[in-house]
Design a protein around this motif. Sequence first.
Motif, PDB file in Angstrom:
ATOM      1  N   TYR A  77      47.159  36.666  45.335  1.00 23.24           N
ATOM      2  CA  TYR A  77      46.656  35.440  45.939  1.00 23.24           C
ATOM      3  C   TYR A  77      45.016  35.808  46.242  1.00 23.24           C
ATOM      4  CZ  TYR A  77      51.228  34.450  46.745  1.00 23.24           C
ATOM      5  OH  TYR A  77      52.817  33.561  47.428  1.00 23.24           O
ATOM      6  N   LEU A  78      44.283  36.785  47.067  1.00 28.47           N
ATOM      7  CA  LEU A  78      42.807  36.972  46.831  1.00 28.47           C
ATOM      8  C   LEU A  78      42.385  36.375  45.252  1.00 28.47           C
ATOM      9  CD1 LEU A  78      40.366  37.865  48.302  1.00 28.47           C
ATOM     10  CD2 LEU A  78      40.638  40.385  48.026  1.00 28.47           C
ATOM     11  N   ALA A  79      42.165  36.872  44.523  1.00 26.90           N
ATOM     12  CA  ALA A  79      41.997  36.893  42.972  1.00 26.90           C
ATOM     13  C   ALA A  79      42.489  35.482  42.965  1.00 26.90           C
ATOM     14  CB  ALA A  79      42.789  37.043  41.761  1.00 26.90           C
ATOM     15  N   ILE A  80      43.280  34.337  43.486  1.00 28.88           N
ATOM     16  CA  ILE A  80      43.455  33.148  42.488  1.00 28.88           C
ATOM     17  C   ILE A  80      42.342  32.533  43.869  1.00 28.88           C
ATOM     18  CG2 ILE A  80      45.005  30.751  43.083  1.00 28.88           C
ATOM     19  CD1 ILE A  80      47.108  32.327  41.996  1.00 28.88           C
ATOM     20  N   SER A  85      41.873  30.866  38.157  1.00 25.59           N
ATOM     21  CA  SER A  85      43.112  29.301  37.901  1.00 25.59           C
ATOM     22  C   SER A  85      44.282  29.871  38.136  1.00 25.59           C
ATOM     23  CB  SER A  85      42.398  28.442  35.977  1.00 25.59           C
ATOM     24  OG  SER A  85      42.750  29.225  35.494  1.00 25.59           O
ATOM     25  N   ALA A  86      45.110  29.241  38.016  1.00 29.37           N
ATOM     26  CA  ALA A  86      46.694  29.391  38.490  1.00 29.37           C
ATOM     27  C   ALA A  86      47.516  29.167  37.121  1.00 29.37           C
ATOM     28  CB  ALA A  86      47.438  28.264  38.983  1.00 29.37           C
ATOM     29  N   GLY A  87      47.198  28.366  35.609  1.00 33.81           N
ATOM     30  CA  GLY A  87      47.263  28.886  34.653  1.00 33.81           C
ATOM     31  C   GLY A  87      47.154  30.488  34.050  1.00 33.81           C
ATOM     32  N   LEU A  88      45.634  30.635  33.457  1.00 32.21           N
ATOM     33  CA  LEU A  88      45.388  31.977  33.326  1.00 32.21           C
ATOM     34  C   LEU A  88      46.018  33.313  34.130  1.00 32.21           C
ATOM     35  CD1 LEU A  88      44.129  32.982  31.515  1.00 32.21           C
ATOM     36  CD2 LEU A  88      42.045  32.764  32.731  1.00 32.21           C
ATOM     37  N   GLY A  89      46.378  32.899  35.112  1.00 35.83           N
ATOM     38  CA  GLY A  89      46.732  34.247  36.756  1.00 35.83           C
ATOM     39  C   GLY A  89      48.361  34.062  35.883  1.00 35.83           C
ATOM     40  N   SER A  90      49.085  32.902  36.173  1.00 35.46           N
ATOM     41  CA  SER A  90      50.235  33.569  35.601  1.00 35.46           C
ATOM     42  C   SER A  90      50.062  34.197  34.594  1.00 35.46           C
ATOM     43  CB  SER A  90      50.943  31.732  35.519  1.00 35.46           C
ATOM     44  OG  SER A  90      50.516  30.280  34.366  1.00 35.46           O
ATOM     45  N   LEU A  91      49.810  33.993  33.095  1.00 35.48           N
ATOM     46  CA  LEU A  91      49.475  34.708  31.903  1.00 35.48           C
ATOM     47  C   LEU A  91      49.247  35.824  32.150  1.00 35.48           C
ATOM     48  CD1 LEU A  91      49.789  34.135  28.510  1.00 35.48           C
ATOM     49  CD2 LEU A  91      47.112  33.875  28.499  1.00 35.48           C
ATOM     50  N   LEU A  92      48.033  36.506  32.796  1.00 35.61           N
ATOM     51  CA  LEU A  92      47.421  37.272  32.853  1.00 35.61           C
ATOM     52  C   LEU A  92      48.199  38.680  33.437  1.00 35.61           C
ATOM     53  CD1 LEU A  92      43.724  37.123  32.798  1.00 35.61           C
ATOM     54  CD2 LEU A  92      44.924  37.054  31.378  1.00 35.61           C
ATOM     55  N   MET A  93      48.992  37.695  34.441  1.00 38.77           N
ATOM     56  CA  MET A  93      49.644  38.868  35.546  1.00 38.77           C
ATOM     57  C   MET A  93      50.980  39.482  34.690  1.00 38.77           C
ATOM     58  SD  MET A  93      49.670  39.300  38.386  1.00 38.77           S
ATOM     59  CE  MET A  93      50.771  40.092  39.450  1.00 38.77           C
TER      60      MET A  93
END
Length: 295
Positions: A77-80, A85-93
């Motif tokens: 949440y802090l990183a976002i 970005s929401a899309g890249l975050g969903s991938l990197l997780m």
Amino acid sequence: MNARALLLALMITFIWGVNFIVIKWSVADASPLLVAALRFAVAAVPAVFFVPRPRVPAGLLWSYGLMVGVVQFGLLYLAIQLGMSAGLGSLLMQMQAFFTALLAARFLGERVQPWQVAGITLAFAGMGVIGALSGGDLTALSLGLTLTAALGWAVSNLLVRASGGANMFSLVVWSALIPPLPLTLLAGVTGGWASVGHTLTHSGPGFWAAIVFMGLGNTVLGFGVWAALIQRHGAARVAPLSLLVPVFGLIASAIAYHEAFPPGKALGATLVFTGLILHVFGRRWWPTRAAPAIE
């Protein structure tokens, strides 16, 4: 899997993918740590009054709750909020899959297969490309926080293995009691208690709808249905469908936030996703006389 089970799995991966844009919206004007605390509070209460306590040691329950709630989601949440970005975050997780394999090899003596080594290599190469060529829209801090969040997810996976087959839904619900207090304390210390009070007393219905979606829809419903699908149809059939989470996340982010992928960012994301596919399905494609597994 029959059609009903497949549709349920698709629904959950869709919810988990869309959740990333809900996170981005909810932390725009509120402390991300407080938002995470509220998410887990809603996930825990009132569900704990209807779900039996998991049969695991208290230390494991606390460790799982802190690792998932504070490290995985608190840092995500802090990183976002800081620009991921929401899309890249969903991938990197999804880097959690690689971190889990490496940690299991180091601490549990599990074997990392050759196709997993190839997948890990591709994914980390993609990470390097993203870090070097994504441009100014991604900071090193938000990238580092997201990867640390994925590492926290990987540690929680090892804790699940150490639980000895405990009911996963019970573990999720009861562990959700643990993160709200430390997350709220961190939110107050870092952002000020006035900000915490203002969020709790002045947020509109949209904000609270987002909290309910994340707490009940994403956590309680999501993990509950997912656990039931795995128990009925087996992890081998169900788990690979989680690859659709970043697909839905990227599509949702493109629609909601017009997320752009310049060449460097697109190349890195492609390498990460290719590595993830190889990690999950490589056994089917790897030559039968592959090199010995690496320990």
